[in-house]
Design a protein around this motif. Structure first.
Motif, PDB file in Angstrom:
ATOM      1  N   GLN A 366       0.809  -1.226   0.000  1.00  0.00           N
ATOM      2  CA  GLN A 366       0.000   0.000   0.000  1.00  0.00           C
ATOM      3  C   GLN A 366       0.838   1.270   0.000  1.00  0.00           C
ATOM      4  O   GLN A 366       0.379   2.316  -0.450  1.00  0.00           O
ATOM      5  N   THR A 367       2.050   1.183   0.493  1.00  0.00           N
ATOM      6  CA  THR A 367       2.908   2.379   0.546  1.00  0.00           C
ATOM      7  C   THR A 367       3.755   2.560  -0.708  1.00  0.00           C
ATOM      8  O   THR A 367       4.556   3.489  -0.788  1.00  0.00           O
ATOM      9  N   LEU A 368       3.612   1.666  -1.687  1.00  0.00           N
ATOM     10  CA  LEU A 368       4.342   1.824  -2.938  1.00  0.00           C
ATOM     11  C   LEU A 368       3.830   3.069  -3.664  1.00  0.00           C
ATOM     12  O   LEU A 368       2.623   3.230  -3.886  1.00  0.00           O
ATOM     13  N   VAL A 369       4.738   3.944  -4.063  1.00  0.00           N
ATOM     14  CA  VAL A 369       4.333   5.173  -4.759  1.00  0.00           C
ATOM     15  C   VAL A 369       4.469   5.016  -6.268  1.00  0.00           C
ATOM     16  O   VAL A 369       3.972   5.850  -7.037  1.00  0.00           O
ATOM     17  N   ALA A 370       5.126   3.964  -6.709  1.00  0.00           N
ATOM     18  CA  ALA A 370       5.285   3.719  -8.144  1.00  0.00           C
ATOM     19  C   ALA A 370       5.526   2.231  -8.356  1.00  0.00           C
ATOM     20  O   ALA A 370       6.041   1.537  -7.473  1.00  0.00           O
ATOM     21  N   ASP A 374       8.016  -1.419 -16.725  1.00  0.00           N
ATOM     22  CA  ASP A 374       8.240  -2.544 -17.630  1.00  0.00           C
ATOM     23  C   ASP A 374       7.486  -3.794 -17.158  1.00  0.00           C
ATOM     24  O   ASP A 374       7.670  -4.876 -17.713  1.00  0.00           O
ATOM     25  N   GLY A 375       6.663  -3.627 -16.109  1.00  0.00           N
ATOM     26  CA  GLY A 375       5.855  -4.746 -15.641  1.00  0.00           C
ATOM     27  C   GLY A 375       6.586  -5.723 -14.733  1.00  0.00           C
ATOM     28  O   GLY A 375       6.053  -6.789 -14.403  1.00  0.00           O
ATOM     29  N   ALA A 376       7.805  -5.387 -14.360  1.00  0.00           N
ATOM     30  CA  ALA A 376       8.578  -6.285 -13.511  1.00  0.00           C
ATOM     31  C   ALA A 376       7.903  -6.439 -12.144  1.00  0.00           C
ATOM     32  O   ALA A 376       7.126  -5.589 -11.710  1.00  0.00           O
ATOM     33  N   SER A 377       8.205  -7.515 -11.493  1.00  0.00           N
ATOM     34  CA  SER A 377       7.659  -7.774 -10.156  1.00  0.00           C
ATOM     35  C   SER A 377       8.273  -6.808  -9.149  1.00  0.00           C
ATOM     36  O   SER A 377       9.273  -6.147  -9.438  1.00  0.00           O
ATOM     37  N   VAL A 378       7.674  -6.749  -7.979  1.00  0.00           N
ATOM     38  CA  VAL A 378       8.193  -5.893  -6.915  1.00  0.00           C
ATOM     39  C   VAL A 378       8.819  -6.760  -5.828  1.00  0.00           C
ATOM     40  O   VAL A 378       8.414  -7.916  -5.628  1.00  0.00           O
ATOM     41  N   PRO A 379       9.802  -6.243  -5.108  1.00  0.00           N
ATOM     42  CA  PRO A 379      10.514  -7.038  -4.100  1.00  0.00           C
ATOM     43  C   PRO A 379       9.617  -7.603  -2.998  1.00  0.00           C
ATOM     44  O   PRO A 379       9.931  -8.642  -2.407  1.00  0.00           O
ATOM     45  N   SER A 451      -4.821  -4.170  -6.658  1.00  0.00           N
ATOM     46  CA  SER A 451      -5.387  -2.835  -6.423  1.00  0.00           C
ATOM     47  C   SER A 451      -4.372  -1.747  -6.747  1.00  0.00           C
ATOM     48  O   SER A 451      -4.697  -0.723  -7.354  1.00  0.00           O
ATOM     49  N   LYS A 452      -3.134  -1.966  -6.336  1.00  0.00           N
ATOM     50  CA  LYS A 452      -2.093  -0.970  -6.589  1.00  0.00           C
ATOM     51  C   LYS A 452      -1.788  -0.876  -8.086  1.00  0.00           C
ATOM     52  O   LYS A 452      -1.545   0.226  -8.614  1.00  0.00           O
ATOM     53  N   LYS A 454      -3.887  -1.412 -10.622  1.00  0.00           N
ATOM     54  CA  LYS A 454      -4.978  -0.679 -11.261  1.00  0.00           C
ATOM     55  C   LYS A 454      -4.866   0.812 -10.980  1.00  0.00           C
ATOM     56  O   LYS A 454      -5.303   1.644 -11.794  1.00  0.00           O
ATOM     57  N   MET A 455      -4.287   1.163  -9.854  1.00  0.00           N
ATOM     58  CA  MET A 455      -4.163   2.565  -9.475  1.00  0.00           C
ATOM     59  C   MET A 455      -2.989   3.240 -10.179  1.00  0.00           C
ATOM     60  O   MET A 455      -3.096   4.397 -10.614  1.00  0.00           O
ATOM     61  N   LEU A 456      -1.868   2.536 -10.342  1.00  0.00           N
ATOM     62  CA  LEU A 456      -0.640   3.174 -10.811  1.00  0.00           C
ATOM     63  C   LEU A 456      -0.268   2.830 -12.246  1.00  0.00           C
ATOM     64  O   LEU A 456       0.524   3.555 -12.864  1.00  0.00           O
ATOM     65  N   LEU A 457      -0.774   1.731 -12.805  1.00  0.00           N
ATOM     66  CA  LEU A 457      -0.426   1.334 -14.170  1.00  0.00           C
ATOM     67  C   LEU A 457      -1.601   1.642 -15.099  1.00  0.00           C
ATOM     68  O   LEU A 457      -2.740   1.229 -14.840  1.00  0.00           O
ATOM     69  N   LYS A 458      -1.309   2.326 -16.215  1.00  0.00           N
ATOM     70  CA  LYS A 458      -2.380   2.873 -17.050  1.00  0.00           C
ATOM     71  C   LYS A 458      -3.060   1.817 -17.909  1.00  0.00           C
ATOM     72  O   LYS A 458      -4.267   1.830 -18.080  1.00  0.00           O
ATOM     73  N   THR A 459      -2.285   0.931 -18.505  1.00  0.00           N
ATOM     74  CA  THR A 459      -2.866  -0.009 -19.470  1.00  0.00           C
ATOM     75  C   THR A 459      -3.111  -1.366 -18.807  1.00  0.00           C
ATOM     76  O   THR A 459      -2.380  -1.793 -17.911  1.00  0.00           O
ATOM     77  N   LYS A 460      -4.147  -2.067 -19.330  1.00  0.00           N
ATOM     78  CA  LYS A 460      -4.461  -3.383 -18.799  1.00  0.00           C
ATOM     79  C   LYS A 460      -3.353  -4.379 -19.126  1.00  0.00           C
ATOM     80  O   LYS A 460      -3.085  -5.296 -18.342  1.00  0.00           O
TER      81      LYS A 460
END
Length: 630
Positions: A366-370, A374-379, A451-452, A454-460
């Motif tokens: 939830q605290t991720l701001v970006a 390139d669609g990579a996974s997050v840590p 949820s994050k 859909k909020m931060l990434l523009k394209t499906k």
């Protein structure tokens, strides 16, 4: 007749006269006897009056003589304790160095018996003797206590480190058999005499106290290095590094403590009677157990300060200490409860960690701001799954912790529920609880990531790649670890749905080129366009049968497809995908595009007569491009 009759009367008359004469003599004799009796009575009274005082004096003398004998006997009795004191004092005052131990104890026993006899007589004149004998008994007992202490100190003289015995797997040392025999003999005497000289109602005998103090310090010193090592090995070199099994010295500490306590219990049972074993064991092990509790408190503080990375240390400690208490129940039952209770603070911290780990996963997302463009996974995905993988190393203690929380209890935060005897068996029910916890963790992760995204990434499509990458990492880390059998149901159901949802989101962008490959076929025309494979489709005939407007439409479709397809292919290559994601999504695209393009190409590839102006890709070339997407 008259003559004879007279003769008879004369004869009888003569006999009567003789009889009367005898009677007179008798009367005279009776008077004489009476006179003699009277004289005798008079003489007897005179004699009685004369002898009476003498007889009385004789009785008094006899009584006096008897009293004198009793006095002499009393004096002898009064002198006896003094004589006893004098005899035993010479033995006792010589001390144990100059007297055989058994003779010394025998002298003390005789003194004790004499003291008991004197106390029973309750004669005031004996009080001095009672005091003297009591002092003598106390002195002798003190000498025995000192000897008891000296023997114990001698047994503790050798420097001892439990780590050495644990490392080499050697049996822990016991007190020598000859010393045990001497200690047992001394303890027996002191215990028997303690109640006679003690003025207070206490259950601890001097030998119990001496043993607990001496051997307790010995055990504490032997374990001190292990205690220090347990605290020092908890210090973190890397702040975010997860704790790994066996990194801390607590396991060695527990082994050393177990070996020492079991050996010490053998010593205790060889010295003290059965009814004293528990009390002596508890008091002797009290000091080292106090150090153990202190060490666990320090470790608990460390765990609380580093809960997200070192909660696993808490699980390990719960398992180690609980197993230790169970093993000691079979060997030294008196120590089971104190050791089990020592881990309660860490158990509570471990229970709280389960909900806090969930909260941490949720908060990290939830605290991720970006998010990666390139669609990579997050840590956070790898971090969360690594935690779950680590938990499989502690299933035994976790089973009891989860059972105490109850199914779903980790979602409501820490509770005060506790059990006095939590199970340690890793059974089906416990594994079901862990599966539920792990499933809740993965659900929390993926739902918040979606949820994050859909909020931060523009394209499906970007959202789909991002989610596919994270789901792939989750699946891979489940499959490649002990989580696989534990989360099999979750992988087959929920995770598979997440994969399909993510793929569908990515493939949404490919609807555009797919739409360009759809054409309108008129079934009411005489020369209806053929359908089917290359071998049955005559592109020349089909194109020839098209009107100029239809030909322009087909040319536009090819041009639009080429532009859209090339753009999506280029964009596909810019995405950072996990290996299995790239293969899966590439195959999904190929499955959709290749048959549509093949059919469209078969029908209309003659639209530009092989010049390549509109038909950029042959079926083979398009297949190669699509294959390169995987």
């Amino acid at each position: 007749m008259v003559g004879p009759r007279k003769g008879a009367f004369a004869e009888e008359s003569a006999e009567v006269e003789v009889l009367f004469a005898n009677m007179e003599k008798m009367k005279g004799l009776t008077k004489k006897i009476q006179a003699s009796k009277n004289r005798l009575e008079t003489s007897g009274k005179v004699v009685e009056e004369a002898i009476g005082p003498i007889y009385s004096n004789t009785q008094k003398l006899q009584i006096a003589n008897s009293n004198i004998d009793r006095v002499i006997e009393a004096i002898e009795r009064l002198r006896a304790p003094l004589d006893q004191t004098n005899r035993e004092e010479s033995i006792i005052k010589r001390g144990l160095k100059k007297t055989d131990l058994r003779d010394y104890i025998a002298s003390l026993d005789r003194t004790n018996l004499a003291l008991q006899d004197l106390r029973r007589t309750n004669i005031r004149s004996n009080q001095q003797a009672v005091r003297e004998l009591s002092d003598l008994v106390k002195y002798g007992t003190k000498q025995l206590e000192d000897a008891f202490r000296d023997i114990l100190r001698d047994s503790c003289r050798q420097t001892f480190d439990a780590l050495e015995y644990v490392a080499k797997n050697n049996p822990f040392p016991l007190i020598a058999e000859d010393k045990l025999s001497t200690l047992r003999l001394i303890n027996t005497h002191i215990s028997n005499s303690f109640t006679q000289i003690s003025q207070t109602d206490t259950r601890e005998t001097p030998t119990q106290r001496i043993y607990a103090e001496t051997r307790g310090d010995y055990l504490t010193n032997a374990l001190r290095n292990l205690s220090t090592a347990s605290v020092s090995t908890a210090r973190k070199l890397t702040a975010d590094a997860l704790y790994k099994p066996g990194q801390n010295g607590i396991s060695t500490y527990a082994q050393g403590m177990e070996g020492l306590f079991v050996a010490e219990y053998d010593n205790i049972t060889a010295i003290f009677p059965r009814d004293e074993w528990t009390a002596v064991c508890n008091s002797t092990c009290g000091a080292p157990l106090g150090d153990f509790n202190k060490t666990l408190r320090e470790l608990n503080g460390h765990i609380q300060r580093n809960l997200m990375t070192d909660c696993f240390l808490g699980y390990e400690i719960v398992g180690i200490v609980t197993r230790l208490s169970i093993r000691l129940e079979q060997k030294v039952s008196a120590l089971k409860r104190p050791i089990y209770d020592s881990v309660k603070p860490i158990r509570e911290t471990s229970k709280a960690s389960l909900s806090k780990l969930l909260d941490d996963t949720r908060t990290r997302v939830q605290t991720l701001v970006a998010l990666p463009m390139d669609g990579a996974s997050v840590p956070v995905t790898t971090t969360t799954m690594t935690r779950l993988q680590e938990m499989t190393n502690y299933l035994e203690p976790l089973s009891s912790i989860l059972a105490s929380l109850g199914d779903g209890g980790w979602s409501s935060g820490p509770t005060n529920s506790s059990s006095s005897s939590l199970p340690m068996d890793v059974g089906p029910d416990a594994m079901k609880l862990f599966e539920h916890y792990a499933s809740d963790t993965v659900d929390t992760l993926i739902q918040n990531l979606e949820s994050k995204a859909k909020m931060l990434l523009k394209t499906k499509s970007l959202q789909g790649v991002f989610m596919s990458n994270n789901v792939a990492i989750v699946e891979r880390m489940i499959r490649s670890s002990e989580l696989a059998p534990l989360m099999e149901t979750y992988s087959q159901k929920k995770l598979e749905r997440w994969k399909k949802t993510s793929s569908a989101a990515y493939l949404d962008a490919w609807r555009e080129p797919s739409g360009h490959l759809l054409d309108v076929q008129y079934t009411n025309r005489k020369e209806r366009p053929h359908s089917g494979g290359a071998g049955t489709t005559d592109s020349v005939a089909i194109v020839k049968g098209l009107s100029s407007k239809d030909k322009d439409a087909i040319k536009e479709k090819f041009k639009s497809f080429n532009a859209s397809f090339d753009e999506l292919v280029a964009r596909h290559k810019t995405f950072k995908m996990e290996r299995e994601v790239r293969a899966h999504l590439g195959k999904e695209v190929q499955t959709i595009i290749e048959p549509l393009y093949g059919r469209f190409w078969d029908r209309y590839h003659e639209i530009d007569k092989g010049k390549g102006k509109y038909v950029k890709y042959s079926k083979v070339e398009l297949g190669q491009v699509l294959a390169g997407l995987s």
